[in-house]
Motif scaffolding. Structure first.
Motif, mmCIF file in Angstrom:
data_model
loop_
_atom_site.group_PDB
_atom_site.id
_atom_site.type_symbol
_atom_site.label_atom_id
_atom_site.label_comp_id
_atom_site.label_asym_id
_atom_site.label_seq_id
_atom_site.Cartn_x
_atom_site.Cartn_y
_atom_site.Cartn_z
ATOM 1 N N LEU A 93 0.979 -1.427 -0.289
ATOM 2 C CA LEU A 93 0.009 -0.091 -0.005
ATOM 3 C C LEU A 93 0.686 1.210 -0.416
ATOM 4 O O LEU A 93 0.350 2.969 -0.375
ATOM 5 C CB LEU A 93 -1.137 0.008 0.995
ATOM 6 C CG LEU A 93 -2.236 -1.367 1.199
ATOM 7 C CD1 LEU A 93 -2.779 -0.932 2.465
ATOM 8 C CD2 LEU A 93 -3.542 -1.186 -0.164
ATOM 9 N N ASP A 94 2.021 1.261 0.583
ATOM 10 C CA ASP A 94 2.822 2.543 1.042
ATOM 11 C C ASP A 94 3.622 2.130 -0.606
ATOM 12 O O ASP A 94 4.574 3.177 -0.842
ATOM 13 C CB ASP A 94 3.812 1.875 2.053
ATOM 14 C CG ASP A 94 2.670 2.400 3.163
ATOM 15 O OD1 ASP A 94 1.630 2.502 2.607
ATOM 16 O OD2 ASP A 94 3.280 1.671 3.767
ATOM 17 N N ILE A 95 3.943 1.445 -1.422
ATOM 18 C CA ILE A 95 5.165 1.610 -2.478
ATOM 19 C C ILE A 95 4.391 2.257 -3.942
ATOM 20 O O ILE A 95 3.434 1.386 -4.090
ATOM 21 C CB ILE A 95 5.158 -0.278 -3.113
ATOM 22 C CG1 ILE A 95 6.038 -0.546 -1.274
ATOM 23 C CG2 ILE A 95 6.321 -0.378 -4.281
ATOM 24 C CD1 ILE A 95 6.261 -1.857 -1.962
ATOM 25 N N ASP A 96 5.203 2.617 -4.751
ATOM 26 C CA ASP A 96 5.413 3.765 -5.649
ATOM 27 C C ASP A 96 5.973 3.900 -6.481
ATOM 28 O O ASP A 96 6.853 3.800 -6.733
ATOM 29 C CB ASP A 96 3.831 5.288 -5.539
ATOM 30 C CG ASP A 96 2.651 5.690 -6.400
ATOM 31 O OD1 ASP A 96 2.882 4.881 -7.738
ATOM 32 O OD2 ASP A 96 2.439 6.567 -6.517
ATOM 33 N N ILE A 97 5.631 4.803 -8.018
ATOM 34 C CA ILE A 97 6.651 4.832 -8.628
ATOM 35 C C ILE A 97 6.371 5.973 -9.635
ATOM 36 O O ILE A 97 4.851 6.047 -9.875
ATOM 37 C CB ILE A 97 7.005 3.451 -9.467
ATOM 38 C CG1 ILE A 97 8.450 4.019 -10.987
ATOM 39 C CG2 ILE A 97 5.359 2.941 -10.482
ATOM 40 C CD1 ILE A 97 8.559 2.444 -11.696
ATOM 41 N N ASP A 98 6.775 7.226 -9.936
ATOM 42 C CA ASP A 98 6.747 7.688 -11.228
ATOM 43 C C ASP A 98 7.274 7.702 -11.692
ATOM 44 O O ASP A 98 7.276 7.167 -12.547
ATOM 45 C CB ASP A 98 7.453 9.144 -10.013
ATOM 46 C CG ASP A 98 9.144 9.491 -10.378
ATOM 47 O OD1 ASP A 98 9.183 8.594 -10.900
ATOM 48 O OD2 ASP A 98 9.672 10.224 -9.431
ATOM 49 N N GLU A 99 6.704 8.952 -12.825
ATOM 50 C CA GLU A 99 6.799 9.150 -14.106
ATOM 51 C C GLU A 99 8.143 8.804 -15.059
ATOM 52 O O GLU A 99 8.598 8.603 -16.115
ATOM 53 C CB GLU A 99 6.491 10.439 -14.940
ATOM 54 C CG GLU A 99 7.203 11.537 -14.612
ATOM 55 C CD GLU A 99 6.659 12.308 -13.641
ATOM 56 O OE1 GLU A 99 6.967 13.272 -13.075
ATOM 57 O OE2 GLU A 99 5.770 11.956 -12.869
ATOM 58 N N ASN A 100 9.385 9.204 -13.832
ATOM 59 C CA ASN A 100 10.522 8.737 -14.190
ATOM 60 C C ASN A 100 11.305 7.161 -14.014
ATOM 61 O O ASN A 100 12.764 7.525 -13.930
ATOM 62 C CB ASN A 100 11.504 10.008 -13.533
ATOM 63 C CG ASN A 100 10.916 11.433 -14.073
ATOM 64 O OD1 ASN A 100 10.975 11.878 -15.433
ATOM 65 N ND2 ASN A 100 10.884 12.645 -13.121
ATOM 66 N N GLY A 101 10.083 6.499 -13.739
ATOM 67 C CA GLY A 101 10.706 5.523 -13.276
ATOM 68 C C GLY A 101 11.218 5.520 -11.534
ATOM 69 O O GLY A 101 12.347 4.269 -11.344
ATOM 70 N N ARG A 102 11.103 6.542 -10.436
ATOM 71 C CA ARG A 102 11.933 6.403 -9.648
ATOM 72 C C ARG A 102 11.272 5.871 -8.461
ATOM 73 O O ARG A 102 9.331 6.235 -8.296
ATOM 74 C CB ARG A 102 12.130 8.111 -8.909
ATOM 75 C CG ARG A 102 12.991 7.736 -7.696
ATOM 76 C CD ARG A 102 13.078 9.481 -7.611
ATOM 77 N NE ARG A 102 13.845 9.491 -6.319
ATOM 78 C CZ ARG A 102 15.203 9.034 -6.455
ATOM 79 N NH1 ARG A 102 15.771 8.585 -7.965
ATOM 80 N NH2 ARG A 102 15.996 9.391 -4.913
ATOM 81 N N ILE A 103 11.468 4.852 -7.948
ATOM 82 C CA ILE A 103 10.145 3.919 -6.946
ATOM 83 C C ILE A 103 10.093 4.794 -5.495
ATOM 84 O O ILE A 103 11.375 5.513 -4.885
ATOM 85 C CB ILE A 103 10.802 2.387 -7.139
ATOM 86 C CG1 ILE A 103 10.781 1.513 -7.950
ATOM 87 C CG2 ILE A 103 9.993 1.953 -5.596
ATOM 88 C CD1 ILE A 103 11.293 0.742 -8.142
ATOM 89 N N THR A 104 9.727 4.517 -4.825
ATOM 90 C CA THR A 104 9.228 4.870 -3.109
ATOM 91 C C THR A 104 8.117 4.102 -2.349
ATOM 92 O O THR A 104 7.962 3.279 -2.972
ATOM 93 C CB THR A 104 8.158 6.518 -3.374
ATOM 94 O OG1 THR A 104 6.840 6.450 -3.581
ATOM 95 C CG2 THR A 104 9.045 7.691 -3.830
ATOM 96 N N GLY A 105 8.854 4.610 -1.027
ATOM 97 C CA GLY A 105 8.045 3.390 -0.410
ATOM 98 C C GLY A 105 8.217 2.220 0.306
ATOM 99 O O GLY A 105 7.590 1.146 0.510
ATOM 100 N N LEU A 106 9.592 1.546 -1.175
ATOM 101 C CA LEU A 106 9.859 0.018 -0.690
ATOM 102 C C LEU A 106 10.804 0.673 0.272
ATOM 103 O O LEU A 106 12.164 0.753 0.037
ATOM 104 C CB LEU A 106 11.042 -0.052 -1.945
ATOM 105 C CG LEU A 106 11.423 -1.470 -2.126
ATOM 106 C CD1 LEU A 106 9.940 -2.500 -2.243
ATOM 107 C CD2 LEU A 106 11.636 -1.830 -3.188
ATOM 108 N N PHE A 107 11.003 0.260 1.121
ATOM 109 C CA PHE A 107 11.920 0.840 2.677
ATOM 110 C C PHE A 107 11.936 1.647 3.141
ATOM 111 O O PHE A 107 12.482 2.865 1.256
ATOM 112 C CB PHE A 107 12.475 -0.750 2.792
ATOM 113 C CG PHE A 107 12.222 -1.545 2.360
ATOM 114 C CD1 PHE A 107 11.286 -2.327 2.650
ATOM 115 C CD2 PHE A 107 12.594 -2.683 1.413
ATOM 116 C CE1 PHE A 107 10.128 -3.425 1.814
ATOM 117 C CE2 PHE A 107 12.280 -3.770 0.805
ATOM 118 C CZ PHE A 107 11.236 -3.799 1.560
#
Length: 554
Positions: free
Chosen positions: A540-554
């Protein structure tokens, strides 16, 4: 404060060829998977020197549900050894998507003590888990096809023990019915799914010493029984060659690096609560052949991964640890002392003193093997000097030394004292003593584990387990090592019994023969081989933006 993934994304990552060169791996021995990861060609394994470096096994106490940083300490210790001028390599397991998308998280370390590329390793990496899942389910499909095509092996559909697998926590698939839809859709029967890390193929991959050893082990897998109650193997099905072909690349170890550019081999990923919990023989042996110091870990606590490393992996590896490091945290010990998870950041010396009994059992269990044991206190920001001193004093009273490791915040620089202690300790003589011998009975092996490693009184078998054990003895399978499938949160088989429970009994409800892997699995308590997701999964906390940058993966 930066998150783990933000730290990893900001790091300077060297090309994998540079890491390989520093490790002593030739260019022709490397199969790059992009810029920063590669496979080490299997052929290179036989060309290495027979002289092995020092082996440091990192294990831990029973953790809290969030995990306590065993992999982080492993990475930080290796970086510290490299900073001390020692040629060092790491051997770790590959993370499963189950914990990554679930509760615990991945297995790439944290803070300044990580292996990179962190996101790739925690997701698809080099495809090893996909290959294992495909090979496992190919066998399941071929087994059901044999039923469909006239059942030439006389297989009893009620006695098929080979489930399907998926590398995600999916409780809805634990028990299923397949073959519905009429004669063209297969033979109806009950089935189920395990998580990929519980697959016998995962265990076989991590315990194989060569491609042909892998194939030989696959042939021995028992998948079902006939109407005459005789075992049916992969060799009987005649598909060992096809399964080996699917795994021909997966058997090769994976090379990556730490944030400090220490070479790291990451390969295989069986859980320690339902399987043997160790990285591959090939990964550890390659690290031992290439480096003066090989730092490895075993899953969960010393009661699970630690014991299985020493009693199952060591005989195949041909090398005993020179030092064992037990990771403990102030917060986990306070949890064992009765403190709620929400209050672990508050100083509580009384609870800590109670929880230290858990560390005491693990210390005694590991010291019993005749290998020097150290304790690493994985430091969290809320830990107080009084709490850390209490741990040091307790450990010293029990015949060992404890060292604070601030590896999350400082990387290898935060583990220099621990690294020097490891260097000094590995220079000492050790006298390794296995917990049991192969010729011991299953009952004696289990008693040794329960009484010596867990500190329990004994065990009891369900009626089903008693029948199975009698069958195994009749077939000569009872000389195999034992893999205890047990909760990681307690020394007992009840996750609620924290600290150091006394006079408890381990309840074994079922045995699973894994002849290809070369051991018998004992399912205890309510342990499950397909976990479920928590109320708030990490996904539920993992996401990715238009540049392919991942967030929420710890």
């Amino acid at each position: 404060m930066q998150t783990d993934i933000e730290i990893a994304q900001a790091a300077e990552v060297w090309p994998i060829q540079k890491i390989a060169q520093a490790a002593g791996i030739e260019e022709h021995e490397l199969a790059p998977y992009g810029y920063d990861k590669a496979k080490i060609n299997l052929d290179s394994q036989v060309k290495r020197s027979p002289d092995l470096g020092k082996l440091i096994l990192v294990t831990s106490i029973n953790p809290t549900p969030a995990g306590e940083g065993k992999s982080t300490v492993t990475v930080g210790l290796a970086d510290a050894l490299a900073m001390a001028g020692k040629k060092t390599m790491i051997a770790l397991r590959e993370p499963s998507l189950g914990p990554v998308m679930g509760l615990k998280g991945g297995a790439t370390g944290g803070g300044q003590s990580q292996v990179v590329p962190m996101a790739d390793i925690n997701l698809h990496f080099t495809g090893d888990f996909h290959a294992l899942t495909s090979a496992h389910d190919t066998l399941a499909a071929l087994l059901d096809n044999s039923l469909q095509q006239g059942n030439p092996l006389n297989i009893d559909p009620r006695r098929i023990i080979w489930k399907r697998v998926l590398d995600i926590n999916d409780r809805a698939l634990r028990n299923t019915v397949i073959g519905m839809g009429g004669p063209k859709s297969g033979v109806p029967r009950t089935d189920g799914f395990d998580i990929t890390v519980a697959s016998e193929l995962m265990a076989i991959l991590t315990l194989s010493t060569s491609l042909m050893d892998l194939k030989a082990r696959i042939k021995k897998i028992v998948v079902a029984y006939t109407y005459d109650e005789e075992p049916v193997t992969v060799d009987d099905l005649g598909v060992a060659g096809a399964l080996t072909v699917i795994l021909k690349d997966a058997i090769n170890p994976n090379l990556v690096q730490t944030l400090a550019h220490t070479p790291a081999i990451i390969h295989g990923g069986p859980f320690a609560n339902i399987a043997q919990g160790t990285n591959s023989i090939l990964a550890t042996k390659t690290a031992l052949q290439l480096a003066d110091y090989a730092v490895t870990e075993a899953g969960f606590g010393a009661d699970l991964g630690g014991e299985k490393f020493l009693d199952v992996k060591v005989p195949l590896l041909g090398k005993t640890p020179d030092t064992i490091v037990i990771v403990a945290t102030v917060r986990a010990l306070k949890h064992h002392g009765g403190v709620a998870l929400a209050n672990l950041n508050e100083e509580n010396l009384t609870a800590l003193a109670t929880g230290l009994e858990n560390l005491g059992q693990h210390l005694a269990a590991m010291q019993r093997y005749g290998v020097p044991v150290l304790v690493a206190i994985n430091q969290f920001t809320a830990d107080t000097p009084a709490e850390m001193q209490l741990i040091k004093d307790y450990v010293q009273e029990h015949g060992a030394q404890a060292y604070v490791a601030n590896v999350w915040g400082q990387g290898g620089a935060g583990a220099q004292e621990l690294a020097q202690a490891v260097i000094d300790t590995t220079a000492k003589e050790s006298d390794f003593k296995p917990l049991y011998q192969a010729q011991d009975s299953v009952e004696d092996k289990i008693n040794a584990i329960v009484q010596t490693i867990y500190g329990g009184a004994g065990f009891e078998l369900s009626a089903q387990a008693q029948r199975q054990l009698a069958e195994f003895q009749r077939r000569g399978w009872d000389k195999l090592p034992i893999i205890m499938a047990k909760t990681q949160y307690s020394l007992s088989d009840d996750a609620k019994q924290l600290a150091r429970p006394k006079n408890f009994t381990i309840h074994i409800r079922e045995f699973i023969p894994k002849l290809g892997a070369g051991f018998l699995v004992a399912l205890t308590g309510s342990i499950l081989t397909m976990p479920g997701l928590p109320k708030h999964p990490a996904a539920l906390d993992i996401d990715i933006d238009e540049n392919g940058r991942i967030t929420g993966l710890f």
